[in-house]
Design a protein around this motif. Sequence first.
Motif, PDB file in Angstrom:
ATOM      1  N   ALA A  25       0.830  -1.210   0.000  1.00  0.00           N
ATOM      2  CA  ALA A  25       0.000   0.000   0.000  1.00  0.00           C
ATOM      3  C   ALA A  25       0.861   1.256   0.000  1.00  0.00           C
ATOM      4  CB  ALA A  25      -0.981   0.012   1.172  1.00  0.00           C
ATOM      5  N   GLU A  26       1.897   1.234  -0.830  1.00  0.00           N
ATOM      6  CA  GLU A  26       2.752   2.411  -1.004  1.00  0.00           C
ATOM      7  C   GLU A  26       2.665   2.862  -2.464  1.00  0.00           C
ATOM      8  OE1 GLU A  26       6.421   1.152   1.955  1.00  0.00           O
ATOM      9  OE2 GLU A  26       6.397   0.419  -0.106  1.00  0.00           O
ATOM     10  N   LEU A  27       2.832   4.166  -2.664  1.00  0.00           N
ATOM     11  CA  LEU A  27       2.855   4.697  -4.030  1.00  0.00           C
ATOM     12  C   LEU A  27       4.172   4.284  -4.680  1.00  0.00           C
ATOM     13  CD1 LEU A  27       1.679   6.502  -6.279  1.00  0.00           C
ATOM     14  CD2 LEU A  27       2.830   8.439  -5.188  1.00  0.00           C
ATOM     15  N   ALA A  28       4.067   3.469  -5.746  1.00  0.00           N
ATOM     16  CA  ALA A  28       5.274   2.940  -6.392  1.00  0.00           C
ATOM     17  C   ALA A  28       5.579   3.639  -7.711  1.00  0.00           C
ATOM     18  CB  ALA A  28       5.127   1.437  -6.631  1.00  0.00           C
ATOM     19  N   ALA A  29       4.529   4.070  -8.420  1.00  0.00           N
ATOM     20  CA  ALA A  29       4.744   4.688  -9.730  1.00  0.00           C
ATOM     21  C   ALA A  29       3.551   5.545 -10.102  1.00  0.00           C
ATOM     22  CB  ALA A  29       4.970   3.622 -10.806  1.00  0.00           C
ATOM     23  N   VAL A  30       3.795   6.469 -11.001  1.00  0.00           N
ATOM     24  CA  VAL A  30       2.752   7.365 -11.505  1.00  0.00           C
ATOM     25  C   VAL A  30       2.711   7.220 -13.024  1.00  0.00           C
ATOM     26  CG1 VAL A  30       2.041   9.777 -11.730  1.00  0.00           C
ATOM     27  CG2 VAL A  30       3.152   9.004  -9.627  1.00  0.00           C
ATOM     28  N   VAL A  31       1.509   7.054 -13.568  1.00  0.00           N
ATOM     29  CA  VAL A  31       1.357   7.058 -15.032  1.00  0.00           C
ATOM     30  C   VAL A  31       0.645   8.356 -15.396  1.00  0.00           C
ATOM     31  CG1 VAL A  31       0.614   5.762 -17.053  1.00  0.00           C
ATOM     32  CG2 VAL A  31       0.993   4.561 -14.874  1.00  0.00           C
ATOM     33  N   PRO A  32       1.388   9.323 -15.946  1.00  0.00           N
ATOM     34  CA  PRO A  32       0.770  10.619 -16.239  1.00  0.00           C
ATOM     35  C   PRO A  32      -0.223  10.533 -17.397  1.00  0.00           C
ATOM     36  CG  PRO A  32       3.052  10.586 -16.992  1.00  0.00           C
ATOM     37  CD  PRO A  32       2.797   9.265 -16.328  1.00  0.00           C
ATOM     38  N   ALA A  33      -1.152  11.460 -17.430  1.00  0.00           N
ATOM     39  CA  ALA A  33      -2.164  11.517 -18.492  1.00  0.00           C
ATOM     40  C   ALA A  33      -1.608  12.279 -19.691  1.00  0.00           C
ATOM     41  CB  ALA A  33      -3.406  12.218 -17.961  1.00  0.00           C
ATOM     42  N   PRO A  34      -2.101  12.017 -20.892  1.00  0.00           N
ATOM     43  CA  PRO A  34      -3.079  10.973 -21.228  1.00  0.00           C
ATOM     44  C   PRO A  34      -2.417   9.595 -21.344  1.00  0.00           C
ATOM     45  CG  PRO A  34      -2.512  12.218 -23.196  1.00  0.00           C
ATOM     46  CD  PRO A  34      -1.743  12.840 -22.058  1.00  0.00           C
ATOM     47  N   GLN A  35      -3.034   8.602 -20.703  1.00  0.00           N
ATOM     48  CA  GLN A  35      -2.479   7.268 -20.722  1.00  0.00           C
ATOM     49  C   GLN A  35      -2.807   6.573 -22.047  1.00  0.00           C
ATOM     50  OE1 GLN A  35      -4.660   8.242 -18.240  1.00  0.00           O
ATOM     51  NE2 GLN A  35      -3.229   8.655 -16.586  1.00  0.00           N
ATOM     52  N   ALA A  36      -1.899   5.712 -22.478  1.00  0.00           N
ATOM     53  CA  ALA A  36      -2.155   4.876 -23.653  1.00  0.00           C
ATOM     54  C   ALA A  36      -2.300   3.439 -23.171  1.00  0.00           C
ATOM     55  CB  ALA A  36      -1.013   4.987 -24.648  1.00  0.00           C
ATOM     56  N   THR A  37      -3.344   2.750 -23.643  1.00  0.00           N
ATOM     57  CA  THR A  37      -3.584   1.387 -23.187  1.00  0.00           C
ATOM     58  C   THR A  37      -2.368   0.494 -23.453  1.00  0.00           C
ATOM     59  OG1 THR A  37      -5.917   1.734 -23.701  1.00  0.00           O
ATOM     60  CG2 THR A  37      -5.222  -0.525 -23.317  1.00  0.00           C
ATOM     61  N   ALA A  38      -1.764   0.632 -24.634  1.00  0.00           N
ATOM     62  CA  ALA A  38      -0.624  -0.213 -24.988  1.00  0.00           C
ATOM     63  C   ALA A  38       0.546   0.024 -24.027  1.00  0.00           C
ATOM     64  CB  ALA A  38      -0.195   0.056 -26.427  1.00  0.00           C
ATOM     65  N   ALA A  39       0.740   1.270 -23.617  1.00  0.00           N
ATOM     66  CA  ALA A  39       1.831   1.575 -22.685  1.00  0.00           C
ATOM     67  C   ALA A  39       1.549   0.964 -21.320  1.00  0.00           C
ATOM     68  CB  ALA A  39       2.015   3.086 -22.576  1.00  0.00           C
ATOM     69  N   LEU A  40       0.274   0.969 -20.905  1.00  0.00           N
ATOM     70  CA  LEU A  40      -0.097   0.346 -19.630  1.00  0.00           C
ATOM     71  C   LEU A  40       0.201  -1.153 -19.685  1.00  0.00           C
ATOM     72  CD1 LEU A  40      -3.510   2.157 -19.015  1.00  0.00           C
ATOM     73  CD2 LEU A  40      -1.492   2.356 -17.550  1.00  0.00           C
ATOM     74  N   VAL A  41      -0.169  -1.783 -20.799  1.00  0.00           N
ATOM     75  CA  VAL A  41       0.065  -3.222 -20.956  1.00  0.00           C
ATOM     76  C   VAL A  41       1.569  -3.508 -20.920  1.00  0.00           C
ATOM     77  CG1 VAL A  41      -0.147  -5.163 -22.569  1.00  0.00           C
ATOM     78  CG2 VAL A  41      -2.086  -3.625 -22.203  1.00  0.00           C
ATOM     79  N   HIS A  42       2.352  -2.629 -21.500  1.00  0.00           N
ATOM     80  CA  HIS A  42       3.802  -2.803 -21.522  1.00  0.00           C
ATOM     81  C   HIS A  42       4.416  -2.598 -20.135  1.00  0.00           C
ATOM     82  CE1 HIS A  42       7.971  -1.275 -21.985  1.00  0.00           C
ATOM     83  NE2 HIS A  42       8.052  -2.197 -22.919  1.00  0.00           N
ATOM     84  N   ASP A  43       3.963  -1.564 -19.438  1.00  0.00           N
ATOM     85  CA  ASP A  43       4.640  -1.135 -18.212  1.00  0.00           C
ATOM     86  C   ASP A  43       4.226  -1.916 -16.964  1.00  0.00           C
ATOM     87  OD1 ASP A  43       5.913   0.707 -19.734  1.00  0.00           O
ATOM     88  OD2 ASP A  43       4.907   2.472 -18.899  1.00  0.00           O
ATOM     89  N   LEU A  44       2.973  -2.343 -16.899  1.00  0.00           N
ATOM     90  CA  LEU A  44       2.484  -2.921 -15.637  1.00  0.00           C
ATOM     91  C   LEU A  44       3.273  -4.162 -15.211  1.00  0.00           C
ATOM     92  CD1 LEU A  44      -1.340  -2.242 -15.950  1.00  0.00           C
ATOM     93  CD2 LEU A  44       0.301  -1.191 -14.383  1.00  0.00           C
TER      94      LEU A  44
END
Lengths: 202, 147
Positions: free
Chosen positions: A176-195
């Motif tokens: 329950a700690e903040l580990a990373a920030v994905v700034p807007a606008p997010q791209a679905t493909a980048a989320l799939v790559h990064d998560l």
Amino acid sequence: MSSTRLVTTGLLLLGIIAAGLWLAADRDAPLEQALKLPEARPLGAVALTDMHGRPMTAADLRGDWHLLFFGFANCPDICPITLQQLASARRQLASAGVEPLPRILFISVDPARDTPEVLADYAARFGDDVVAATGALDDLRELAGALGIYFEAAAGVGDDYEASHSAAVLALNPDAELAAVVPAPQATAALVHDLPILTGSR
Amino acid sequence: MLPALLLALAACGDDAPAVPAVSEARGFAALAPGAAAVVYFTLHNPTDRPLAVTAVDSPLFARVELHETVLADGVARMRRLDWPVLGAGTEFALEPGGRHLMLVGPHAPVAAGTRCPLNLHFADGGELALTVELAARTGTGPGDTPP
């Protein structure tokens, strides 16, 4: 003959080293969009009410990765778009067999209108693994402050008002700690790559 | 052959005078009771004169407004825009995450799947009627999202 063996062994060694380097590089693969904090940041006190009307504290966020997004149910454009993207990214990771899968946490900054009932209905539209919560404005402000993000309480007349809010997606680790920030606008493909890189599952 | 083709093209031009048109119209029902629905489309002005939109209305909602989601320094805000004036031969696009129509104040609950009539009014007295199905937003749905 022996020189051939030497070359073969050398090539094998090179191959092993290259594979090792490749694996190491993959573990630290560059993130497309997410920004990883050098050190995860604790959330501090979390005092929310979830979509079932139950209290939600930091303890409820431990054990799973969470993708946290602030918004409100009356927001017609950016909030549902972001939740669709998160749900879509999660679904793609699930079908690729990636584990652990993050849960999606929607926190409403509009507690006056977003009752648990409204939030339960809202979250259910985006999938079973979407959790929605809200809280008193002071508690929401405290959480936002700990996360380093901004929101403005809804302002306006009657039922016709809007809130502005950070459009970043925040990745919380299983502590329950903040580990990373994905700034807007997010791209679905980048989320799939990064998560998977963030959660260490690749 | 060629004269026939040219004739056909000329005839085509005569039969189909350039008039304002809408393409790629799609919309979503609200996600909370009483909340606004959203509609996106591209408005085309193929005429040789400017096209000024003066109002958009729908019999299902109290009013229709033009809004824009603005991302500045990581914060999403919505701001209301004036109706646009399209130059001759130009188009005006509404898109998820950007400009959108807000259908505010439903007269009665508007369920997903409702076919919603919309009327665009122009300064020259012209009108353009269209019907948009307000789809459900889902995690697996049409995924009307930016890439």
